[in-house]
Design an enzyme around this catalytic site. Structure first.
Site, mmCIF file in Angstrom:
data_model
loop_
_atom_site.group_PDB
_atom_site.id
_atom_site.type_symbol
_atom_site.label_atom_id
_atom_site.label_comp_id
_atom_site.label_asym_id
_atom_site.label_seq_id
_atom_site.Cartn_x
_atom_site.Cartn_y
_atom_site.Cartn_z
ATOM 1 N N ASP A 30 -1.284 10.723 -14.495
ATOM 2 C CA ASP A 30 -0.704 10.355 -13.204
ATOM 3 C C ASP A 30 0.644 11.081 -13.033
ATOM 4 O OD1 ASP A 30 -1.150 7.647 -11.194
ATOM 5 O OD2 ASP A 30 0.780 8.675 -11.130
ATOM 6 N N ASN A 86 -7.007 -0.177 -7.680
ATOM 7 C CA ASN A 86 -6.469 -0.660 -6.418
ATOM 8 C C ASN A 86 -7.469 -0.334 -5.316
ATOM 9 O OD1 ASN A 86 -4.068 -1.437 -7.707
ATOM 10 N ND2 ASN A 86 -3.202 0.607 -7.458
ATOM 11 N N GLN A 93 -4.031 0.697 -2.379
ATOM 12 C CA GLN A 93 -4.642 1.991 -2.698
ATOM 13 C C GLN A 93 -3.998 3.055 -1.811
ATOM 14 O OE1 GLN A 93 -8.890 2.193 -2.020
ATOM 15 N NE2 GLN A 93 -9.049 4.281 -2.809
ATOM 16 N N HIS A 99 -10.509 5.672 -8.051
ATOM 17 C CA HIS A 99 -9.868 6.012 -9.328
ATOM 18 C C HIS A 99 -9.482 4.741 -10.064
ATOM 19 C CE1 HIS A 99 -6.794 5.843 -6.175
ATOM 20 N NE2 HIS A 99 -5.965 5.386 -7.087
ATOM 21 N N HIS A 101 -6.796 3.388 -12.949
ATOM 22 C CA HIS A 101 -5.592 3.664 -13.722
ATOM 23 C C HIS A 101 -5.804 3.120 -15.133
ATOM 24 C CE1 HIS A 101 -2.896 4.214 -10.064
ATOM 25 N NE2 HIS A 101 -3.903 3.541 -9.524
HETATM 26 P P1 AMP Z 1 -3.273 4.238 -5.973
HETATM 27 O O1 AMP Z 1 -1.943 3.805 -5.420
HETATM 28 O O2 AMP Z 1 -3.963 3.187 -6.766
HETATM 29 O O3 AMP Z 1 -4.154 4.839 -4.890
HETATM 30 O O4 AMP Z 1 -2.951 5.363 -7.018
HETATM 31 C C1 AMP Z 1 -2.773 6.706 -6.691
HETATM 32 C C2 AMP Z 1 -2.086 7.334 -7.863
HETATM 33 O O5 AMP Z 1 -2.259 8.730 -7.779
HETATM 34 C C3 AMP Z 1 -0.580 7.069 -7.937
HETATM 35 O O6 AMP Z 1 -0.288 6.426 -9.172
HETATM 36 C C4 AMP Z 1 0.022 8.463 -7.843
HETATM 37 O O7 AMP Z 1 1.159 8.597 -8.662
HETATM 38 C C5 AMP Z 1 -1.119 9.334 -8.295
HETATM 39 N N1 AMP Z 1 -1.126 10.689 -7.797
HETATM 40 C C6 AMP Z 1 -0.991 11.106 -6.520
HETATM 41 N N2 AMP Z 1 -1.110 12.440 -6.443
HETATM 42 C C7 AMP Z 1 -1.346 12.883 -7.699
HETATM 43 C C8 AMP Z 1 -1.569 14.160 -8.281
HETATM 44 N N3 AMP Z 1 -1.576 15.278 -7.550
HETATM 45 N N4 AMP Z 1 -1.759 14.246 -9.624
HETATM 46 C C9 AMP Z 1 -1.745 13.123 -10.382
HETATM 47 N N5 AMP Z 1 -1.564 11.888 -9.888
HETATM 48 C C10 AMP Z 1 -1.357 11.761 -8.568
#
Ligand code: AMP
Ligand code: ZN
Length: 113
Positions: A30, A86, A93, A99, A101
């Site tokens: 992440d 999420n 989300q 995805h 975590h």
């Molecule tokens: P969510 O809020 O559950 O949708 O999680 C999305 C996650 O994606 C967050 O923890 C972000 O930090 C992560 N994220 C967004 N863009 C990237 C990226 N390009 N590479 C890695 N993680 C990312």
């Protein structure tokens, strides 16, 4: 899906710190880690969220969950970890590609915020 950031990561169109991949899933660190270890497990197929998963996605989702313990082992999470998905607006989300975590290397708290 052409404008989806996680599809682009899975297709290697944009860089990521990938820790594992196979034909079905990709696992990468992440960008904003919330724990000393924080990776995301995604199906390579675009599925917008857990809510959007179809019956035909069951095998990929089952495979993803089956691989969690292998990824945890790869990342030395021998003391345990937390898996979070999420979903939607109330679930906070932010990226509309399914995805999970995987967080570890610190003691988690409960209940989550
Ligand atoms: P969510 O809020 O559950 O949708 O999680 C999305 C996650 O994606 C967050 O923890 C972000 O930090 C992560 N994220 C967004 N863009 C990237 C990226 N390009 N590479 C890695 N993680 C990312
Ligand atoms: Zn996608």
């Amino acid at each position: 899906m052409s404008d989806c950031i996680f599809c682009k990561i899975a297709n290697k169109e944009i860089p990521s710190n990938m820790v594992y991949e196979d034909d079905v899933i990709a696992v990468f660190h992440d960008l904003e880690p919330q724990a000393p270890v924080h990776v995301l497990l995604v199906p390579k197929k675009h599925i917008a969220s857990l809510d959007a998963a179809e019956f035909e996605d069951m095998e990929a989702m089952g495979w993803l969950l089956h691989k969690v313990k292998d990824v945890a082992k790869l990342l030395n999470l021998e003391n345990g970890y937390r898996l979070v998905c999420n979903c939607g607006e109330d679930g906070l989300q932010t990226v509309p590609h399914l995805h999970f975590h995987l967080l570890g290397k610190r003691k988690m708290t409960w209940p989550p915020g």
